[in-house]
Design a protein around this motif. Sequence first.
Motif: not given
Length: 135
Positions: A1-23
């Motif tokens: 079965m195929k699945y897509l794993l999406l990484k987001h710059y922002r959006g989704g549930p509240e972050p567990v660890v507060d960190y700056e975006t990769i940029d």
Amino acid sequence: MKYLLLKHYRGGPEPVVDYETIDHWSPDEVDAHMRYMSDFASKLEATGEFVDAQALAPEGTFVRYDGEGRPPVTDGPFAETKDLVAGWMVIDVESHERALELAGELSAAPGPGGEPIHEWLELRPFMSNKAETAE
């Protein structure tokens, strides 16, 4: 079965660890993160579970059809208001449980200071999975 794993710059549930975006990370931190992702993909290639992966630039535009003979409509240059996809990985696994396991492992990619960022990943099954399981 195929699945897509999406990484987001922002959006989704509240972050567990507060960190700056990769940029906002140092070059070494970005390199460590990308190396983790590459090593993870290599491990899945060895088990036959890797299909494809890509990192995406933060810039993007939503586009839609506006009728015959009319130019497409865009949402404008307002990236800060969007939920932006940072990248994706497609996996092909035996079960939903295995997909969850791999998504959890990928969520531990390092961020600032080399610490795991525990990022939320969106796990989405391909619609063709339903057809495969119905056969």
